[in-house]
Design an enzyme around this catalytic site. Structure first.
Site, PDB file in Angstrom:
ATOM      1  N   GLU A 165     -22.918  94.184  42.568  1.00 30.70           N
ATOM      2  CA  GLU A 165     -22.898  94.674  40.929  1.00 30.70           C
ATOM      3  C   GLU A 165     -21.472  94.729  40.587  1.00 30.70           C
ATOM      4  O   GLU A 165     -21.277  95.801  40.118  1.00 30.70           O
ATOM      5  CB  GLU A 165     -23.579  95.928  40.753  1.00 30.70           C
ATOM      6  CG  GLU A 165     -25.212  95.590  40.722  1.00 30.70           C
ATOM      7  CD  GLU A 165     -26.040  96.516  39.895  1.00 30.70           C
ATOM      8  OE1 GLU A 165     -25.535  97.478  39.832  1.00 30.70           O
ATOM      9  OE2 GLU A 165     -27.239  96.222  40.258  1.00 30.70           O
ATOM     10  N   GLU A 373     -32.241  92.442  43.670  1.00 32.68           N
ATOM     11  CA  GLU A 373     -32.815  93.877  43.549  1.00 32.68           C
ATOM     12  C   GLU A 373     -33.738  93.633  42.354  1.00 32.68           C
ATOM     13  O   GLU A 373     -33.483  92.826  41.476  1.00 32.68           O
ATOM     14  CB  GLU A 373     -31.721  94.826  43.113  1.00 32.68           C
ATOM     15  CG  GLU A 373     -31.104  95.324  44.286  1.00 32.68           C
ATOM     16  CD  GLU A 373     -30.053  96.397  43.959  1.00 32.68           C
ATOM     17  OE1 GLU A 373     -30.119  97.323  43.129  1.00 32.68           O
ATOM     18  OE2 GLU A 373     -28.909  96.444  44.460  1.00 32.68           O
TER      19      GLU A 373
HETATM   20  C1  BGP Z   1     -28.277  98.804  41.179  1.00 33.61           C
HETATM   21  C2  BGP Z   1     -27.568  99.458  42.611  1.00 33.61           C
HETATM   22  C3  BGP Z   1     -28.369 100.146  43.549  1.00 33.61           C
HETATM   23  C4  BGP Z   1     -29.316 101.005  43.095  1.00 33.61           C
HETATM   24  C5  BGP Z   1     -30.275 100.286  41.862  1.00 33.61           C
HETATM   25  C6  BGP Z   1     -31.329 101.390  41.136  1.00 33.61           C
HETATM   26  O1  BGP Z   1     -27.480  99.225  40.105  1.00 33.61           O
HETATM   27  O2  BGP Z   1     -27.137  98.225  42.975  1.00 33.61           O
HETATM   28  O3  BGP Z   1     -27.339 100.403  44.435  1.00 33.61           O
HETATM   29  O4  BGP Z   1     -29.275 102.285  43.285  1.00 33.61           O
HETATM   30  O5  BGP Z   1     -29.227  99.989  40.939  1.00 33.61           O
HETATM   31  O6  BGP Z   1     -30.427 102.256  40.422  1.00 33.61           O
HETATM   32  P1  BGP Z   1     -30.330 103.904  40.336  1.00 33.61           P
HETATM   33  O7  BGP Z   1     -30.096 104.160  41.898  1.00 33.61           O
HETATM   34  O8  BGP Z   1     -29.162 104.337  39.404  1.00 33.61           O
HETATM   35  O9  BGP Z   1     -31.654 104.123  39.990  1.00 33.61           O
END
Ligand code: BGP
Length: 474
Positions: A165, A373
């Site tokens: 990201e 993801e």
């Molecule tokens: C993405 C990231 C992750 C992750 C996920 C969920 O942006 O790559 O590291 O944590 O989102 O986001 P959050 O943890 O803010 O709910």
């Protein structure tokens, strides 16, 4: 397009899930690991620190055995730069190499392909002290780290992801705890896009090196890509959506695939006196170091409307997170999409947007895609008899897998699907209570509990999905 028959998921489709080192491992200063920016940042109020997380550092065998039980074909995890190089450059930490050797071997023991993210939000603190990504040398620091990884793990790791990201690091770095601004910075936008440029060069150097050192491996980026809808069919809104699509999405993929800057973004940077300075050789390396595959994270789409500079009396710039948009005068302003429901944590849910996003990526770039993801952050409850009834997560994933199947039928090429997350872990800024895993971890933000693992209902459901290669989604 309606289809009469759905195509099957390809043979050998890589079903699995993801984690990242700083959110799952814990043991953050153990066995020679140096601190990263995540270990020294001030954690958001009311959220756990990152010292223990899900304690995967000590429990990787148990976690990987559970992944194997679900039938995983791939496990996407990240390697903590400071476990390998405690100061970011210089001495290699043998204990760090040993740990990831163990993780990789444990995966392979079960026939699980390791998919390694080289950098997931965890800049070595020692490099932050040397200017972080604003230092033009940063691309060489990263290339050196990449070399150590390829030398040590390249005999067994076939799939690599460079920077997780990068677009969110650039757009919402302070939320993730990663932005370092040198003292005296006056043009913040220019500084941010200079750092972004160094990351793009770093990525290109790593990709080029990967091709040289590991000709059979595949490497790609892992940005957070989601289509930006126009709020209406007003032509001005269409322009706004093109603007924000370019800034959020295509900048990163145009660079990873073609090694060029997106024209709309470049014009926006020119307009704001924020174009990055190129070092000699940067333009060439960007063209030479391009990707084989496109990894992308997808949570939901966003929607924007025109935001005319004259009507923007004052900037509505506020701190946002990965999925909740921006307001940039003269460029675009995010609005709520009333057609979409939201998660308990306020992120819109848009499975059809997943199909739309992947079709758009494939039409533009024609590279095999791997979903790195996708998932639902929710409050889960452990019942007295050790169950977690997370049908909301099952629904979310089912709907997205369905749309991926439609996208495959539309002609898109997918290599695999790694939802977030394999195991419960600490969220980027909303603590332990925002859970994503198939595997429940018994702890809360401020009580470490037993750290025991429990299979959620989604665990059994995903096992069926994988066992049927995506046919049985009930
Ligand atoms: C993405 C990231 C992750 C992750 C996920 C969920 O942006 O790559 O590291 O944590 O989102 O986001 P959050 O943890 O803010 O709910």
């Amino acid at each position: 397009m309606n289809h009469k028959n759905l195509k099957s998921f390809p043979d050998g489709f890589l079903w699995g899930a993801s984690t990242s080192a700083y959110q799952v491992e814990g043991a953050n200063l153990e066995d020679g690991k140096g601190p990263s920016c995540q270990d020294v940042k001030e954690v958001p109020e009311n959220t756990s620190d990152l010292t223990v997380c899900a304690d995967q550092y000590h429990r990787y065998k148990e976690d990987i055995a559970l992944m194997a039980e679900m039938g995983f074909k791939v496990y996407r995890f990240s390697i903590a730069w400071t476990r390998i190089l405690p100061n970011g450059t210089g001495e290699v930490n043998p204990k760090g190499i040993e740990y990831y050797n163990n993780v990789i071997d444990e995966c392979l023991k079960y026939g699980i392909e390791p998919l390694v993210t080289m950098f997931h939000f965890d800049m070595p603190a020692a490099l932050d002290a040397r200017g972080s990504w604003s230092n033009p040398e940063s691309s060489d620091w990263f290339a050196n780290f990449a070399k150590v990884l390829f030398e040590n793990f390249g005999d067994r790791v076939k799939y690599w992801l460079t920077i997780n990201e990068q677009n969110m690091l650039t757009l919402v770095g302070p939320v993730i705890g990663t932005l370092v601004l040198p003292e005296g910075t006056t043009n913040v936008l220019k500084e941010i896009y200079q750092q972004n440029h160094h990351q793009l060069v770093a990525q290109a150097k790593a990709m080029k090196l990967c091709h040289e050192m590991l000709p059979n491996a595949k490497i790609g980026p892992a940005p957070n890509i989601s289509l930006v809808y126009p709020a209406s069919c007003k032509p001005e809104d269409i322009i706004a959506s093109q603007n924000f699509n370019a800034l959020r999405n295509w900048l990163y993929l145009d660079m990873a695939v073609y090694g060029i800057y997106n024209a709309i973004v470049w014009s926006y940077l020119e307009e704001n006196d924020a174009t990055p300075v190129f070092q000699p050789g940067d333009a060439e390396i960007l063209k030479e170091g391009t990707c084989d595959i496109i990894g992308f994270n997808y949570y939901n789409t966003s929607t924007v409307e025109a935001f005319d500079i004259q009507t923007a009396v004052e900037t509505e710039e506020s701190l946002r997170d990965q999925q909740s948009g921006q307001a940039i005068p003269g460029f675009a302003r995010s609005v709520r999409n009333e057609n979409l429901p939201k998660t308990e944590f306020g992120w819109e849910i848009d499975p059809v947007g997943f199909r739309a996003t992947s079709r758009e990526i494939y039409s533009r770039y024609h590279k095999p895609m791997i979903v790195t993801e996708n998932g639902l952050g929710a409050y889960d409850t452990l019942t007295e008899d050790g169950k977690i009834h997370d049908e909301y997560r099952i629904n979310y994933l089912r709907n997205h897998i369905n749309q991926m199947n439609l996208s495959i039928t539309d002609g898109s090429e997918f290599l695999g699907y790694c939802p977030w997350s394999a195991v419960d872990l600490i969220s980027t800024h909303e603590g332990m209570r925002k859970r994503y895993g198939f595997i429940y971890v018994d702890r809360s933000d401020f009580d470490l509990g037993t750290l025991n693992r429990y299979r959620k209902d989604s665990f059994y459901w995903y096992k069926k999905v994988i066992g049927s290669n995506g046919k049985d989604l009930d």
